[in-house]
Design an enzyme around this catalytic site. Structure first.
Site, PDB file in Angstrom:
ATOM      1  N   GLY A 174      98.415  24.826   1.742  1.00 47.74           N
ATOM      2  CA  GLY A 174      98.581  24.603   3.173  1.00 47.74           C
ATOM      3  C   GLY A 174      97.349  23.966   3.766  1.00 47.74           C
ATOM      4  N   LEU A 228      90.862  17.547  -0.126  1.00 49.12           N
ATOM      5  CA  LEU A 228      89.792  17.836  -1.076  1.00 49.12           C
ATOM      6  C   LEU A 228      90.252  17.706  -2.518  1.00 49.12           C
ATOM      7  CD1 LEU A 228      88.241  20.957   0.704  1.00 49.12           C
ATOM      8  CD2 LEU A 228      87.504  18.565   0.829  1.00 49.12           C
ATOM      9  N   VAL A 232      88.893  25.783   3.547  1.00 52.75           N
ATOM     10  CA  VAL A 232      87.501  25.445   3.813  1.00 52.75           C
ATOM     11  C   VAL A 232      87.236  25.440   5.311  1.00 52.75           C
ATOM     12  CG1 VAL A 232      85.749  23.640   3.598  1.00 52.75           C
ATOM     13  CG2 VAL A 232      87.236  24.175   1.659  1.00 52.75           C
ATOM     14  N   ILE A 285      89.739  14.029   7.762  1.00 52.86           N
ATOM     15  CA  ILE A 285      91.109  14.142   8.261  1.00 52.86           C
ATOM     16  C   ILE A 285      91.767  12.767   8.302  1.00 52.86           C
ATOM     17  CG2 ILE A 285      92.506  14.754  10.276  1.00 52.86           C
ATOM     18  CD1 ILE A 285      90.601  17.080  10.780  1.00 52.86           C
ATOM     19  N   VAL A 304      86.032  23.347   7.401  1.00 54.09           N
ATOM     20  CA  VAL A 304      84.760  22.814   7.885  1.00 54.09           C
ATOM     21  C   VAL A 304      84.997  21.679   8.866  1.00 54.09           C
ATOM     22  CG1 VAL A 304      82.678  21.572   7.210  1.00 54.09           C
ATOM     23  CG2 VAL A 304      83.455  23.529   5.866  1.00 54.09           C
ATOM     24  N   LYS A 348      86.112  13.276  22.137  1.00 54.60           N
ATOM     25  CA  LYS A 348      84.980  12.732  21.387  1.00 54.60           C
ATOM     26  C   LYS A 348      84.945  11.212  21.551  1.00 54.60           C
ATOM     27  CE  LYS A 348      83.370  12.063  16.619  1.00 54.60           C
ATOM     28  NZ  LYS A 348      83.655  12.334  15.197  1.00 54.60           N
ATOM     29  N   SER A 369      99.363  30.480  -0.016  1.00 53.13           N
ATOM     30  CA  SER A 369      99.113  31.914  -0.123  1.00 53.13           C
ATOM     31  C   SER A 369      98.154  32.357   0.957  1.00 53.13           C
ATOM     32  CB  SER A 369      98.518  32.244  -1.499  1.00 53.13           C
ATOM     33  OG  SER A 369      98.103  33.598  -1.551  1.00 53.13           O
TER      34      SER A 369
END
Length: 499
Positions: free
Chosen positions: A17, A331, A49, A344, A51, A82, A43
């Site tokens: 996920g 990743l 991560v 992303i 981050v 941003k 799971s």
């Protein structure tokens, strides 16, 4: 009587996920719904991560692609706006420059804006390059807003974990089936070697035609089962560890990311609505874990909400993003450190590419995979070169890390770009390149590359005409900026009702 039967739906299994998994599942079911069955396996025992909390403007295009409402997204993810990235201590300690989104100045068909700006500077006027960026001027003043002209180019800061949850709330009603469970093993087809199914710890077997590996650094499918191989780029990007922590907010959120260099890497500061994301990226060959921890804690502006979380990585990419019937995302596909907030974007772009080249029953998967992999490699190498630029072109020699960065041998593709700009102020953007000419110029100038020459077409413009043109640009930007509200005030409409 002959009955025309519909072809069977392609069974898509998303392994994992998190941001990557839910981006993939949501986009595929949204765009290909009647043609696919999408199952996502994740799971609750396995953390993500989490981050990456910063995006680039392509995220807005992706949201439009899925029909995502900006206000709902902002509220669900505690997002802020941003306008670019402020780079501090990169050229020299104490130095600062800004990489803005959007266009800088105004170009003509023959020559880009930097050539006219350099000519103006040579004649004694023109100011700073960033003076002609609407986004930089707005960011510096802490302003943001929407207008009828859609003047500002912008992206988002977001809570990555909340973003995955938000996408799930969209994807499941659209038709994604979520299966809770830990992947115990990957079952392969004995004939061709393709992946046939995922077998969960519960014994449940999830069969599919196409598998998308979103299992993070573990890369259970593409590496664990298929042995795809990894191309290591640490010779150019030597940072290999990070610490991430959230802190209480101590000031109104600014509409930009801060990237602050230190002796062995850099640290980020990303403002959200109710907290601030912080992290330290460093080279373990130049800084110990204890030193990194102390450096990060000492730099925090607010109270940390938990102990900094460690992350180890290698910059590089899988030798094939698409191997057999498995496509790696996020990743699992590779990692380029998050200096320019590209993680992303790389997921989103890969998902769009997959939808465009989707392998339905009977399609030539080999040809589709070859095209997908060629485009992926170009994109990843382009991003890699842009990140290397920040490290390599520096005047810092105050630590072993920065001395190593300055004298390293860089890829020929980047060396060519630097040489062209240094000699002629030239820059270019290929058809599939992410970073525009304005981005390359902003970072080149910010890192201290001063061109020895520029296009002579700028010299034939009469001085008063050139000066008037620059004054008009400045006035136009100033007028737009004056009409913008404060970022924090504009953001108030997107705060949750209970916040």
């Amino acid at each position: 009587m002959n009955h025309t039967s519909e072809p069977p739906r392609t069974r898509v299994v998303v392994a994992g996920g998190g941001t990557a998994g839910w981006i993939a599942a949501a986009a595929i079911v949204r765009q290909l719904g009647p043609l696919v069955d999408v199952t996502l396996v994740e799971s609750d025992e396995i953390g993500t991560v989490g981050v990456g909390e910063s995006t680039i403007p392509t995220a807005r295009s992706f949201h439009a692609f899925l029909g995502i409402d900006e206000a709902a997204f902002m509220r669900a993810t505690q997002a802020t706006f941003k306008l670019g990235i402020a780079f501090e201590n990169w050229r020299q300690v104490g130095d600062r420059y800004f990489h803005p989104f959007g266009s800088v100045g105004r170009s003509v068909a023959i020559a880009d804006f930097q050539h006219f700006w350099l000519e103006a500077r040579a004649r004694g006027f023109g100011g700073a390059y960033g003076d002609y960026s609407l986004e930089q001027q707005a960011a510096g003043a802490g302003l943001f807003g929407h207008d009828e002209q859609h003047s500002l180019a912008y992206a988002y800061h977001l809570d990555a974990t909340a973003y995955a949850r938000f996408l799930r709330t969209l994807a499941e009603p659209w038709g994604v089936r979520r299966v809770e469970g830990r992947i115990e093993r990957v079952e392969r087809d004995g004939k061709g070697g393709n992946i046939a199914a995922l077998v969960l710890a519960s014994g449940e077997r999830i069969a599919g035609d196409i598998f998308i590996d979103c299992t993070g650094f573990r890369a259970l499918l593409t590496e664990g089962a298929l042995g795809t191989g990894f191309e290591d780029w640490s010779e150019w990007l030597s940072t290999d560890r990070a610490l991430a922590v959230q802190t209480e907010t101590v000031a109104p959120p600014v509409p930009y990311t801060r990237a602050i260099a230190h002796d062995a890497g850099w640290r980020w500061q990303i403002p959200l609505q109710t907290r601030t994301g912080n992290g330290l990226v460093y080279s373990s060959a130049h800084m110990s874990d204890d030193e990194a921890h102390a450096t990060l804690i000492g730099a925090l502006d607010g109270r940390p909400l938990f102990e900094p979380r460690p992350l180890r990585f290698r910059s590089g990419m899988r030798r094939q993003a698409w191997n057999r019937n498995c496509i790696a995302l996020g990743l699992a596909a590779g990692f380029i450190e998050p200096l320019e907030s590209t993680s992303i974007h790389l997921i989103m772009n890969a998902v769009i590419r997959l939808i465009q080249l989707f392998p339905f029953h009977g399609d030539d998967h080999v040809a589709l995979a070859a095209r997908f992999n060629a485009q992926s490699r170009h994109e990843w190498e382009h991003v890699r070169d842009f990140i290397i630029l920040h490290y390599h072109v520096t005047q810092r020699d105050d630590s072993p890390f920065w001395r190593d960065c300055a004298r390293m041998t860089i890829p020929d593709s980047l060396a060519e770009r630097i040489a062209l700009f240094a000699n002629t102020a030239g820059a270019w953007q290929g058809q599939d390149d992410l970073f525009k000419i304005d981005s390359w110029v902003s970072v080149m100038l910010g890192q201290g590359v001063v061109p020895r020459a520029h296009h002579r077409i700028a010299r034939i413009i009469k001085e008063h005409e050139l000066q008037t043109s620059f004054e008009d640009l400045s006035k136009g930007i100033a007028g737009t900026v004056r009409a913008l509200p404060r970022h924090c005030d504009f953001l108030a409409q997107y705060c949750p009702a209970d916040g």
